[in-house]
Scaffold this motif. Structure first.
Motif, short mmCIF file in Angstrom:
data_model
loop_
_atom_site.label_atom_id
_atom_site.label_comp_id
_atom_site.label_asym_id
_atom_site.label_seq_id
_atom_site.Cartn_x
_atom_site.Cartn_y
_atom_site.Cartn_z
N VAL A 42 71.58 32.73 53.73
CA VAL A 42 71.25 31.48 53.04
C VAL A 42 69.87 31.03 53.53
O VAL A 42 69.68 30.79 54.72
CB VAL A 42 72.29 30.36 53.35
N ARG A 43 68.93 30.96 52.61
CA ARG A 43 67.57 30.60 53.01
C ARG A 43 66.95 29.65 51.98
O ARG A 43 67.08 29.84 50.77
CB ARG A 43 66.70 31.85 53.13
N VAL A 44 66.28 28.60 52.48
CA VAL A 44 65.51 27.70 51.62
C VAL A 44 64.15 28.35 51.42
O VAL A 44 63.37 28.48 52.38
CB VAL A 44 65.37 26.31 52.25
N SER A 45 63.85 28.78 50.20
CA SER A 45 62.72 29.67 50.03
C SER A 45 61.56 29.11 49.22
O SER A 45 60.43 29.58 49.36
CB SER A 45 63.19 30.96 49.35
N SER A 46 61.81 28.13 48.35
CA SER A 46 60.72 27.75 47.44
C SER A 46 60.85 26.29 47.00
O SER A 46 61.87 25.64 47.21
CB SER A 46 60.69 28.67 46.23
N TRP A 47 59.76 25.83 46.38
CA TRP A 47 59.69 24.47 45.85
C TRP A 47 59.58 24.58 44.33
O TRP A 47 58.66 25.21 43.82
CB TRP A 47 58.48 23.74 46.43
N LYS A 48 60.50 23.94 43.61
CA LYS A 48 60.57 24.10 42.16
C LYS A 48 60.09 22.84 41.43
O LYS A 48 60.53 21.74 41.70
CB LYS A 48 61.98 24.44 41.71
N VAL A 49 59.21 23.07 40.46
CA VAL A 49 58.70 22.01 39.60
C VAL A 49 59.05 22.38 38.15
O VAL A 49 58.85 23.52 37.73
CB VAL A 49 57.17 21.87 39.74
N VAL A 50 59.57 21.45 37.39
CA VAL A 50 59.95 21.69 36.00
C VAL A 50 58.91 21.03 35.10
O VAL A 50 58.88 19.81 34.96
CB VAL A 50 61.37 21.15 35.70
N ALA A 51 58.04 21.85 34.49
CA ALA A 51 56.89 21.32 33.77
C ALA A 51 57.19 20.92 32.33
O ALA A 51 56.45 20.13 31.75
CB ALA A 51 55.75 22.33 33.79
N ASP A 52 58.23 21.50 31.72
CA ASP A 52 58.58 21.12 30.35
C ASP A 52 60.06 21.39 30.11
O ASP A 52 60.82 21.59 31.08
CB ASP A 52 57.70 21.85 29.33
N GLY A 53 60.48 21.42 28.86
CA GLY A 53 61.88 21.62 28.52
C GLY A 53 62.16 23.05 28.10
O GLY A 53 61.62 24.00 28.67
N SER A 54 63.01 23.22 27.06
CA SER A 54 63.38 24.55 26.59
C SER A 54 62.90 24.76 25.16
O SER A 54 62.89 23.82 24.36
CB SER A 54 64.90 24.75 26.66
N ASN A 55 62.52 25.99 24.84
CA ASN A 55 62.05 26.28 23.49
C ASN A 55 63.18 26.22 22.47
O ASN A 55 63.00 25.71 21.36
CB ASN A 55 61.38 27.65 23.45
#
Length: 378
Positions: A42-55
């Motif tokens: 179990v590892r905390v690996s990244s920082w997630k940003v959600v720039a838009d929605g779904s096509n």
């Protein structure tokens, strides 16, 4: 975290690579957790940003309107804020992954990476764009220059390709959907993911889709120029996925010092990925360095699993076949054992034993014989 408790009890069925969602930044910043905190389970690996929605939901941010509408979707971040977020998190040592589906969102995100990473210590953080659904050649070229790779939701082509082409995006934009061949042409290392529960966790279907680009509705091929090779598609769910998540030092291939995570397949994808569905699971089990399939004939050479690990086979409902998920707690110890099989790491699953090393000058293949695993030369 609860996941660490499950891992300590031996009840966690897969390794977890965790991303912190930027929306929770304020709460998370109050904790002492640093990038890559955790262990190999179990590892905390990244920082997630959600720039838009779904096509498919018509909320992905587009340069041109969706078919039959005047809507172009929307961006979730002003560009200046996106640049600042990437710069701040990358500067703190986080691998940044940005969700972007529409071509306008991809343009915004690529530009933000270019600005945010300019002047930063060029640490090997392997930032990526998640989904990166309909990039242009210009986007891919700029991603290669700035060191950002794409991870494609490959089964978009299979499940929604026709809808994108005929009802949502139109042929030109839909033809750019998940352009694996173009990404490789620009020197990128694309990977595939499921975005569960948007699609099922089925990495082998992702391989088949990448190779054939066949759409489920109607069976047509969506832009055959973007078809991948079987070998490269297998890398996208295995060793390249391990590389993209900065885990290739411990998983991704059978090498001395790496974990012997494995799943046995019922056919060799090099020969069948285009024409049939390949499945996990085969008669047999993995034990304490013993052969794969205790009931295999003595002369079948079924010593592929002699990798000095303690595996944990799991009996599947309704039959003797077991899915061989041996997320081993010990590592491969010798090069001779590593040469018995090639193991690759798949996203959200364990590694897939896809082929055997050449033994006696003849390539071994996986097949069934007398109800047991047989590795006789083809």
């Amino acid at each position: 975290m609860h996941a660490h408790g499950l891992a300590a009890e031996g009840r966690l069925p897969t390794r977890l690579s965790i991303a912190i969602v930027d929306n929770a930044a304020k709460a998370f910043d109050a904790t002492p957790i640093l990038p890559k905190a955790g262990d190999d389970m179990v590892r905390v690996s990244s920082w997630k940003v959600v720039a838009d929605g779904s096509n498919q939901g018509r909320s992905g941010y587009q340069q041109q309107p969706y078919l039959g509408t005047e809507e172009t979707g929307h961006a979730n971040y002003p560009t200046d804020q996106l640049v600042d977020t990437i710069r701040t998190r990358a500067g703190a040592g986080w691998q940044v992954m940005v969700h972007a589906n529409g071509d306008a969102a991809i343009e915004q995100v690529v530009g933000a990476y270019e600005k945010a990473l300019d002047g930063l210590d060029p640490a090997d953080l392997r930032h990526r764009i998640e989904h990166c659904s309909i990039p242009t050649d210009d986007h891919l070229a700029r991603m290669a220059r700035v060191g950002v790779s794409p991870s494609f939701l490959m089964n978009h082509v299979y499940f929604w390709g026709r809808a994108f082409r005929d009802r949502i995006l139109g042929p030109a934009r839909a033809g750019r959907l998940d352009p694996v061949a173009s990404a490789r042409r620009h020197g990128l290392r694309p990977t595939f993911h499921s975005d569960y529960n948007v699609t099922d966790v089925d990495p082998l279907l992702s391989v088949q889709t990448a190779v054939t680009r066949t759409m489920r509705d109607g069976g047509e091929v969506l832009n055959p120029a973007e078809c991948d090779t079987v070998e490269d598609a297998m890398r996208a769910i295995t060793i390249d996925a391990a590389w993209q998540t900065r885990s290739d030092d411990t998983i991704g291939s059978i090498e001395v010092g790496k974990y012997a995570d494995l799943v046995v397949l019922d056919a060799d994808p090099r020969f069948y990925a285009v024409t049939k569905r390949i499945h996990h699971g085969l008669h047999g089990s993995v034990g304490d360095g013993g052969p794969l399939g205790d009931d295999a004939p003595d002369d079948c050479g079924a010593a592929v699993a002699r990798v000095h690990v303690r595996g944990r086979g799991r009996r599947e409902p309704g039959g003797a076949a077991r899915r061989l998920r041996a997320h081993a707690q010990r590592k491969v110890q010798c090069s001779e054992c590593a040469s018995h099989a090639q193991l690759m790491h798949g996203e959200h699953t364990h590694a897939l034993v896809t082929r055997l090393s050449e033994r006696g000058g003849e390539a071994g293949v996986l097949r069934r014989q007398t109800g047991a695993l047989c590795l006789k030369p083809r």
